[in-house]
Design an enzyme around this catalytic site. Structure first.
Site, PDB file in Angstrom:
ATOM      1  N   ASP A  39       9.391 -26.625  -2.930  1.00 31.26           N
ATOM      2  CA  ASP A  39       8.118 -25.903  -2.806  1.00 31.26           C
ATOM      3  C   ASP A  39       6.998 -26.755  -3.389  1.00 31.26           C
ATOM      4  O   ASP A  39       6.366 -26.393  -4.377  1.00 31.26           O
ATOM      5  CB  ASP A  39       8.198 -24.552  -3.530  1.00 31.26           C
ATOM      6  CG  ASP A  39       9.300 -23.666  -2.967  1.00 31.26           C
ATOM      7  OD1 ASP A  39      10.100 -24.153  -2.152  1.00 31.26           O
ATOM      8  OD2 ASP A  39       9.357 -22.484  -3.343  1.00 31.26           O
ATOM      9  N   ASP A  92      11.198 -22.685   5.565  1.00 32.38           N
ATOM     10  CA  ASP A  92      11.285 -21.311   5.057  1.00 32.38           C
ATOM     11  C   ASP A  92       9.994 -20.554   5.388  1.00 32.38           C
ATOM     12  O   ASP A  92       9.313 -20.053   4.513  1.00 32.38           O
ATOM     13  CB  ASP A  92      11.520 -21.395   3.538  1.00 32.38           C
ATOM     14  CG  ASP A  92      11.876 -20.063   2.914  1.00 32.38           C
ATOM     15  OD1 ASP A  92      11.995 -19.073   3.645  1.00 32.38           O
ATOM     16  OD2 ASP A  92      12.036 -20.043   1.683  1.00 32.38           O
ATOM     17  N   LYS A  94       9.563 -17.797   7.268  1.00 35.17           N
ATOM     18  CA  LYS A  94       9.702 -16.343   7.390  1.00 35.17           C
ATOM     19  C   LYS A  94       8.702 -15.756   8.377  1.00 35.17           C
ATOM     20  O   LYS A  94       7.844 -14.951   8.027  1.00 35.17           O
ATOM     21  CB  LYS A  94       9.551 -15.655   6.033  1.00 35.17           C
ATOM     22  CG  LYS A  94      10.599 -16.068   5.007  1.00 35.17           C
ATOM     23  CD  LYS A  94      10.510 -15.241   3.734  1.00 35.17           C
ATOM     24  CE  LYS A  94      11.486 -15.687   2.668  1.00 35.17           C
ATOM     25  NZ  LYS A  94      11.124 -16.971   2.023  1.00 35.17           N
ATOM     26  N   ILE A  98       4.464 -10.277  15.881  1.00 30.51           N
ATOM     27  CA  ILE A  98       4.983  -9.934  17.214  1.00 30.51           C
ATOM     28  C   ILE A  98       5.381 -11.212  17.957  1.00 30.51           C
ATOM     29  O   ILE A  98       4.929 -12.314  17.615  1.00 30.51           O
ATOM     30  CB  ILE A  98       3.937  -9.163  18.059  1.00 30.51           C
ATOM     31  CG1 ILE A  98       2.647  -9.987  18.187  1.00 30.51           C
ATOM     32  CG2 ILE A  98       3.666  -7.789  17.472  1.00 30.51           C
ATOM     33  CD1 ILE A  98       1.733  -9.526  19.304  1.00 30.51           C
ATOM     34  N   THR A 101       2.859 -14.038  19.172  1.00 29.50           N
ATOM     35  CA  THR A 101       2.211 -14.776  18.079  1.00 29.50           C
ATOM     36  C   THR A 101       3.175 -15.779  17.448  1.00 29.50           C
ATOM     37  O   THR A 101       2.824 -16.944  17.250  1.00 29.50           O
ATOM     38  CB  THR A 101       1.703 -13.791  16.990  1.00 29.50           C
ATOM     39  OG1 THR A 101       0.820 -12.870  17.612  1.00 29.50           O
ATOM     40  CG2 THR A 101       0.997 -14.514  15.868  1.00 29.50           C
ATOM     41  N   TYR A 227      18.995 -14.052 -10.395  1.00 30.71           N
ATOM     42  CA  TYR A 227      19.812 -15.224 -10.088  1.00 30.71           C
ATOM     43  C   TYR A 227      21.304 -14.976 -10.143  1.00 30.71           C
ATOM     44  O   TYR A 227      21.770 -14.111 -10.866  1.00 30.71           O
ATOM     45  CB  TYR A 227      19.494 -16.345 -11.086  1.00 30.71           C
ATOM     46  CG  TYR A 227      18.117 -16.940 -10.914  1.00 30.71           C
ATOM     47  CD1 TYR A 227      17.817 -17.703  -9.787  1.00 30.71           C
ATOM     48  CD2 TYR A 227      17.123 -16.750 -11.872  1.00 30.71           C
ATOM     49  CE1 TYR A 227      16.550 -18.260  -9.627  1.00 30.71           C
ATOM     50  CE2 TYR A 227      15.862 -17.298 -11.722  1.00 30.71           C
ATOM     51  CZ  TYR A 227      15.583 -18.058 -10.597  1.00 30.71           C
ATOM     52  OH  TYR A 227      14.343 -18.601 -10.437  1.00 30.71           O
TER      53      TYR A 227
HETATM   54  O1  6AU Z   1      15.252 -20.950  -7.322  1.00 32.31           O
HETATM   55  P1  6AU Z   1      13.865 -20.325  -7.319  1.00 32.31           P
HETATM   56  O2  6AU Z   1      13.842 -18.893  -7.782  1.00 32.31           O
HETATM   57  O3  6AU Z   1      12.873 -21.173  -8.052  1.00 32.31           O
HETATM   58  O4  6AU Z   1      13.371 -20.357  -5.753  1.00 32.31           O
HETATM   59  C1  6AU Z   1      14.022 -19.623  -4.725  1.00 32.31           C
HETATM   60  C2  6AU Z   1      13.530 -20.045  -3.325  1.00 32.31           C
HETATM   61  C3  6AU Z   1      12.037 -19.836  -3.046  1.00 32.31           C
HETATM   62  C4  6AU Z   1      11.982 -18.480  -2.293  1.00 32.31           C
HETATM   63  O5  6AU Z   1      10.906 -18.472  -1.367  1.00 32.31           O
HETATM   64  C5  6AU Z   1      13.331 -18.446  -1.560  1.00 32.31           C
HETATM   65  O6  6AU Z   1      14.237 -19.247  -2.335  1.00 32.31           O
HETATM   66  N1  6AU Z   1      13.947 -17.077  -1.374  1.00 32.31           N
HETATM   67  C6  6AU Z   1      14.364 -16.614  -0.078  1.00 32.31           C
HETATM   68  C7  6AU Z   1      14.427 -17.418   1.126  1.00 32.31           C
HETATM   69  C8  6AU Z   1      14.947 -18.782   1.136  1.00 32.31           C
HETATM   70  O7  6AU Z   1      14.188 -16.961   2.220  1.00 32.31           O
HETATM   71  C9  6AU Z   1      14.854 -15.304   0.076  1.00 32.31           C
HETATM   72  C10 6AU Z   1      15.075 -14.498  -1.059  1.00 32.31           C
HETATM   73  O8  6AU Z   1      15.574 -13.386  -0.949  1.00 32.31           O
HETATM   74  N2  6AU Z   1      14.730 -15.003  -2.299  1.00 32.31           N
HETATM   75  C11 6AU Z   1      14.190 -16.260  -2.486  1.00 32.31           C
HETATM   76  O9  6AU Z   1      13.957 -16.647  -3.629  1.00 32.31           O
HETATM   77  O10 6AU Z   1      11.597 -20.864  -2.170  1.00 32.31           O
END
Ligand code: 6AU
Length: 274
Positions: A39, A92, A94, A98, A101, A227
């Protein structure tokens, strides 16, 4: 037997979908089921991260819409590094709008997602129109890249009080089954094999499970993120573990990535009885 007791290689050889096969084969070749969630907000940082952690990962996950200087060089750099280190790219993004788009957001839009991303995820809040729309794009005769593309569905979320539960999760499984030619798996918190969906699994069904928010040390953050450890995630049925802060927070990110790679791989070997 549950699919998760088979090796990546065995599953790759049984899997008809070319993109899923590439994910499984890459994991086996690199002895890694690790996805780094990159990110990062500048092209230089993003490419540096991909080059440094590339050797330890199977997949590089991007949030391309946060890169402030995104452009042709970002895409070119990502593609070069994916080749150099043999990793796949998961954007990622997401998608959630519709059908008409999201087609434009995915293919030909400012972010050139179809050009660099092997897979992208989409939320099915609006029903199956979005899945249908993106499936149409990748199966159109004029959609041609050297490697095929596919999608995954976030069927559960890791944040506290997530609304993606029960019937929503089951609906994701139904939609994936209806679009197996373009949907290859789920972002979830566990294996979805036992979810009570309306449809029945087909004979060779093998959706990949991507578990996110994996961390060797933390249990939660202050914004509702929850986590699990790499070992718990693999035991819960994950095929790929997604890590961000667990690796960035470490002083030496390369060493930390290696530690996640090792733990994820050891848990996988144990799961398949090796
Ligand atoms: O390990 P972190 O918590 O620093 O980061 C988790 C990464 C971030 C979120 O946008 C993504 O995983 N994420 C997603 C995804 C990948 O779709 C779904 C979710 O339920 N939780 C989540 O954290 O980039």
């Amino acid at each position: 037997a549950s699919l998760s007791s088979f090796s990546y290689t065995e599953r790759a050889s049984r899997r008809p979908h070319p993109v899923a096969r590439r994910f499984l084969e890459t994991a086996e070749t690199k002895q890694s089921n690790l996805i780094i969630s990159a990110d990062l907000t500048t092209t230089v940082e993003l490419l540096k991260c991909a080059d440094k952690l590339g050797p330890y990962i199977a997949v590089f996950k991007t949030h391309i819409d946060i890169v402030v200087d995104f452009g042709v060089e970002t895409v070119r750099g990502l593609k070069e590094l994916a080749k150099k280190h043999n990793f796949l790219i998961f954007e990622d993004r997401k998608f959630v709008d519709i059908g008409s788009t999201v087609q434009k957001q995915y293919h030909g839009g400012a972010l050139r997602i179809s050009e660099f991303a092997d897979i992208v995820n989409m939320s099915v809040l609006g029903g199956d129109g979005i899945v249908e729309a993106l499936s149409q794009v990748v199966s159109a005769p004029n959609f041609s890249y050297p490697d095929e593309r596919a999608f995954i569905l976030p069927a559960e979320m890791t944040s506290r009080d997530s609304l993606a539960t029960n019937s929503y999760t089951a609906k994701c499984v139904d939609l994936a089954r209806d679009h197996k030619q373009s949907v290859i798996g789920f972002v979830a918190t566990r294996s979805l094999e036992s979810v009570p969906a309306a449809s029945s699994p087909s004979k060779n069904e093998d959706f990949l499970i991507f578990i996110t928010s994996v961390n060797q040390k933390s249990k939660a953050d202050k914004l509702g993120q929850q986590y699990q450890t790499p070992t718990d995630a693999i035991d819960a049925g994950s095929d790929f573990i997604i890590v961000r802060r667990g690796i960035y927070a470490a002083e030496v990110a390369g060493q930390s990535a290696r530690a996640y790679q090792k733990e994820g791989w050891a848990a996988y070997l144990k799961r398949i009885g090796k």
